[in-house]
Write a protein that holds these residues in place. Structure first.
Motif, PDB file in Angstrom:
ATOM      1  N   GLU A 195       0.834  -1.207   0.000  1.00 17.89           N
ATOM      2  CA  GLU A 195       0.000   0.000   0.000  1.00 17.89           C
ATOM      3  C   GLU A 195       0.868   1.256   0.000  1.00 17.89           C
ATOM      4  OE1 GLU A 195      -3.632   2.022   2.568  1.00 17.89           O
ATOM      5  OE2 GLU A 195      -2.410   0.480   3.500  1.00 17.89           O
ATOM      6  N   HIS A 196       1.922   1.251   0.809  1.00 16.99           N
ATOM      7  CA  HIS A 196       2.823   2.410   0.876  1.00 16.99           C
ATOM      8  C   HIS A 196       3.560   2.593  -0.452  1.00 16.99           C
ATOM      9  CE1 HIS A 196       5.166   5.490   2.858  1.00 16.99           C
ATOM     10  NE2 HIS A 196       6.290   4.894   2.482  1.00 16.99           N
ATOM     11  N   ARG A 197       4.040   1.495  -1.039  1.00 17.20           N
ATOM     12  CA  ARG A 197       4.731   1.583  -2.336  1.00 17.20           C
ATOM     13  C   ARG A 197       3.793   2.130  -3.418  1.00 17.20           C
ATOM     14  NH1 ARG A 197       7.198  -2.946  -0.115  1.00 17.20           N
ATOM     15  NH2 ARG A 197       5.626  -4.372  -0.917  1.00 17.20           N
ATOM     16  N   GLN A 198       2.539   1.715  -3.376  1.00 17.02           N
ATOM     17  CA  GLN A 198       1.569   2.222  -4.350  1.00 17.02           C
ATOM     18  C   GLN A 198       1.302   3.711  -4.135  1.00 17.02           C
ATOM     19  OE1 GLN A 198      -1.845  -0.365  -4.084  1.00 17.02           O
ATOM     20  NE2 GLN A 198      -0.803  -2.042  -5.129  1.00 17.02           N
ATOM     21  N   TRP A 199       1.264   4.151  -2.882  1.00 24.46           N
ATOM     22  CA  TRP A 199       1.054   5.569  -2.599  1.00 24.46           C
ATOM     23  C   TRP A 199       2.217   6.391  -3.152  1.00 24.46           C
ATOM     24  CZ3 TRP A 199       3.520   9.533  -0.136  1.00 24.46           C
ATOM     25  CH2 TRP A 199       2.764  10.673   0.090  1.00 24.46           C
ATOM     26  N   VAL A 200       3.442   5.890  -2.952  1.00 20.91           N
ATOM     27  CA  VAL A 200       4.627   6.583  -3.478  1.00 20.91           C
ATOM     28  C   VAL A 200       4.563   6.637  -5.000  1.00 20.91           C
ATOM     29  CG1 VAL A 200       7.138   6.441  -3.725  1.00 20.91           C
ATOM     30  CG2 VAL A 200       6.079   6.067  -1.487  1.00 20.91           C
ATOM     31  N   GLN A 201       4.144   5.553  -5.618  1.00 15.74           N
ATOM     32  CA  GLN A 201       4.021   5.534  -7.071  1.00 15.74           C
ATOM     33  C   GLN A 201       2.987   6.561  -7.533  1.00 15.74           C
ATOM     34  OE1 GLN A 201       2.887   1.764  -8.783  1.00 15.74           O
ATOM     35  NE2 GLN A 201       3.723   2.346 -10.772  1.00 15.74           N
ATOM     36  N   SER A 202       1.883   6.674  -6.830  1.00 20.36           N
ATOM     37  CA  SER A 202       0.856   7.672  -7.176  1.00 20.36           C
ATOM     38  C   SER A 202       1.411   9.085  -7.045  1.00 20.36           C
ATOM     39  CB  SER A 202      -0.372   7.514  -6.285  1.00 20.36           C
ATOM     40  OG  SER A 202      -1.019   6.302  -6.536  1.00 20.36           O
ATOM     41  N   LEU A 203       2.165   9.331  -5.986  1.00 24.03           N
ATOM     42  CA  LEU A 203       2.790  10.651  -5.801  1.00 24.03           C
ATOM     43  C   LEU A 203       3.744  10.946  -6.951  1.00 24.03           C
ATOM     44  CD1 LEU A 203       3.511  13.198  -4.180  1.00 24.03           C
ATOM     45  CD2 LEU A 203       5.184  11.793  -2.944  1.00 24.03           C
ATOM     46  N   ALA A 204       4.568   9.978  -7.305  1.00 20.12           N
ATOM     47  CA  ALA A 204       5.516  10.166  -8.410  1.00 20.12           C
ATOM     48  C   ALA A 204       4.777  10.451  -9.713  1.00 20.12           C
ATOM     49  CB  ALA A 204       6.400   8.932  -8.560  1.00 20.12           C
ATOM     50  N   ASN A 205       3.703   9.722  -9.963  1.00 23.10           N
ATOM     51  CA  ASN A 205       2.917   9.950 -11.184  1.00 23.10           C
ATOM     52  C   ASN A 205       2.326  11.360 -11.196  1.00 23.10           C
ATOM     53  OD1 ASN A 205       3.451   7.349 -12.064  1.00 23.10           O
ATOM     54  ND2 ASN A 205       1.519   6.526 -11.316  1.00 23.10           N
ATOM     55  N   GLU A 206       1.850  11.816 -10.060  1.00 26.75           N
ATOM     56  CA  GLU A 206       1.280  13.176  -9.966  1.00 26.75           C
ATOM     57  C   GLU A 206       2.355  14.229 -10.230  1.00 26.75           C
ATOM     58  OE1 GLU A 206      -1.508  16.167  -9.527  1.00 26.75           O
ATOM     59  OE2 GLU A 206      -1.871  14.010  -9.655  1.00 26.75           O
ATOM     60  N   LEU A 207       3.528  14.045  -9.646  1.00 29.00           N
ATOM     61  CA  LEU A 207       4.626  14.988  -9.889  1.00 29.00           C
ATOM     62  C   LEU A 207       5.011  15.005 -11.365  1.00 29.00           C
ATOM     63  CD1 LEU A 207       6.841  14.172  -6.778  1.00 29.00           C
ATOM     64  CD2 LEU A 207       5.515  16.260  -7.162  1.00 29.00           C
ATOM     65  N   GLU A 208       5.120  13.820 -11.958  1.00 27.38           N
ATOM     66  CA  GLU A 208       5.487  13.739 -13.374  1.00 27.38           C
ATOM     67  C   GLU A 208       4.435  14.379 -14.268  1.00 27.38           C
ATOM     68  OE1 GLU A 208       6.196   9.515 -13.573  1.00 27.38           O
ATOM     69  OE2 GLU A 208       8.369   9.815 -13.345  1.00 27.38           O
ATOM     70  N   SER A 209       3.163  14.291 -13.885  1.00 23.60           N
ATOM     71  CA  SER A 209       2.107  14.925 -14.682  1.00 23.60           C
ATOM     72  C   SER A 209       2.189  16.448 -14.601  1.00 23.60           C
ATOM     73  CB  SER A 209       0.722  14.436 -14.244  1.00 23.60           C
ATOM     74  OG  SER A 209       0.351  14.992 -13.004  1.00 23.60           O
ATOM     75  N   ASN A 210       2.962  16.947 -13.639  1.00 25.42           N
ATOM     76  CA  ASN A 210       3.187  18.389 -13.490  1.00 25.42           C
ATOM     77  C   ASN A 210       4.584  18.791 -13.957  1.00 25.42           C
ATOM     78  OD1 ASN A 210       0.776  19.718 -12.137  1.00 25.42           O
ATOM     79  ND2 ASN A 210       1.030  17.847 -10.951  1.00 25.42           N
ATOM     80  N   GLN A 211       5.128  18.012 -14.901  1.00 23.10           N
ATOM     81  CA  GLN A 211       6.395  18.319 -15.567  1.00 23.10           C
ATOM     82  C   GLN A 211       7.605  18.286 -14.632  1.00 23.10           C
ATOM     83  OE1 GLN A 211       5.797  18.411 -18.853  1.00 23.10           O
ATOM     84  NE2 GLN A 211       3.701  18.213 -18.181  1.00 23.10           N
ATOM     85  N   ILE A 212       7.575  17.414 -13.634  1.00 22.49           N
ATOM     86  CA  ILE A 212       8.697  17.245 -12.714  1.00 22.49           C
ATOM     87  C   ILE A 212       9.330  15.881 -12.991  1.00 22.49           C
ATOM     88  CG2 ILE A 212       9.378  17.040 -10.294  1.00 22.49           C
ATOM     89  CD1 ILE A 212       7.003  18.932  -9.664  1.00 22.49           C
ATOM     90  N   ASN A 213      10.644  15.871 -13.178  1.00 23.96           N
ATOM     91  CA  ASN A 213      11.378  14.622 -13.383  1.00 23.96           C
ATOM     92  C   ASN A 213      11.543  13.930 -12.038  1.00 23.96           C
ATOM     93  OD1 ASN A 213      11.819  15.153 -16.155  1.00 23.96           O
ATOM     94  ND2 ASN A 213      13.509  16.494 -15.602  1.00 23.96           N
ATOM     95  N   VAL A 214      11.097  12.691 -11.945  1.00 21.24           N
ATOM     96  CA  VAL A 214      11.120  11.955 -10.685  1.00 21.24           C
ATOM     97  C   VAL A 214      12.011  10.728 -10.819  1.00 21.24           C
ATOM     98  CG1 VAL A 214       9.736  10.709  -8.988  1.00 21.24           C
ATOM     99  CG2 VAL A 214       8.781  12.719 -10.121  1.00 21.24           C
ATOM    100  N   THR A 215      12.883  10.548  -9.833  1.00 22.19           N
ATOM    101  CA  THR A 215      13.710   9.362  -9.749  1.00 22.19           C
ATOM    102  C   THR A 215      13.384   8.652  -8.436  1.00 22.19           C
ATOM    103  OG1 THR A 215      15.496  10.409 -10.973  1.00 22.19           O
ATOM    104  CG2 THR A 215      16.076   8.481  -9.679  1.00 22.19           C
ATOM    105  N   TYR A 216      13.057   7.390  -8.537  1.00 15.13           N
ATOM    106  CA  TYR A 216      12.871   6.532  -7.375  1.00 15.13           C
ATOM    107  C   TYR A 216      12.994   5.102  -7.846  1.00 15.13           C
ATOM    108  CZ  TYR A 216       7.960   5.631  -8.669  1.00 15.13           C
ATOM    109  OH  TYR A 216       6.809   5.249  -9.310  1.00 15.13           O
ATOM    110  N   ASP A 217      13.132   4.187  -6.931  1.00 19.27           N
ATOM    111  CA  ASP A 217      13.485   2.828  -7.334  1.00 19.27           C
ATOM    112  C   ASP A 217      12.484   2.190  -8.285  1.00 19.27           C
ATOM    113  OD1 ASP A 217      11.508   2.511  -5.369  1.00 19.27           O
ATOM    114  OD2 ASP A 217      12.446   0.736  -4.513  1.00 19.27           O
ATOM    115  N   GLN A 218      11.190   2.462  -8.122  1.00 19.61           N
ATOM    116  CA  GLN A 218      10.184   1.789  -8.941  1.00 19.61           C
ATOM    117  C   GLN A 218      10.268   2.165 -10.424  1.00 19.61           C
ATOM    118  OE1 GLN A 218       6.147   1.454  -7.310  1.00 19.61           O
ATOM    119  NE2 GLN A 218       6.962   2.312  -5.409  1.00 19.61           N
TER     120      GLN A 218
END
Length: 66
Positions: A17-40
């Motif tokens: 659940e926590h990993r999925q939440w982080v993935q959702s956050l990363a997707n939201e940041l990327e949709s706002n033109q932010i380059n995101v780096t994380y293990d997934q």
């Protein structure tokens, strides 16, 4: 001028659940033109995790520790 918004997300993998939440956050940041780096989205099986983390932190303009 290129996108200089580079975020590295560091988090604990306590649960799916926590990993999925982080993935959702990363997707939201990327949709706002932010380059995101994380293990997934950046780490592949067999990669050197320590080296990955050093490079990710060094290249980030912002680090999110979750």
């Amino acid at each position: 001028m290129g996108n200089d918004k580079n975020v590295t997300i560091l988090y604990s993998g306590d649960s799916e659940e926590h990993r999925q939440w982080v993935q959702s956050l990363a997707n939201e940041l990327e949709s706002n033109q932010i380059n995101v780096t994380y293990d997934q989205n950046s780490l592949e099986f067999g990669d050197d995790v320590n080296q990955f983390m050093e490079i990710a932190v060094d290249s980030a303009s912002t680090i999110l520790a979750i």
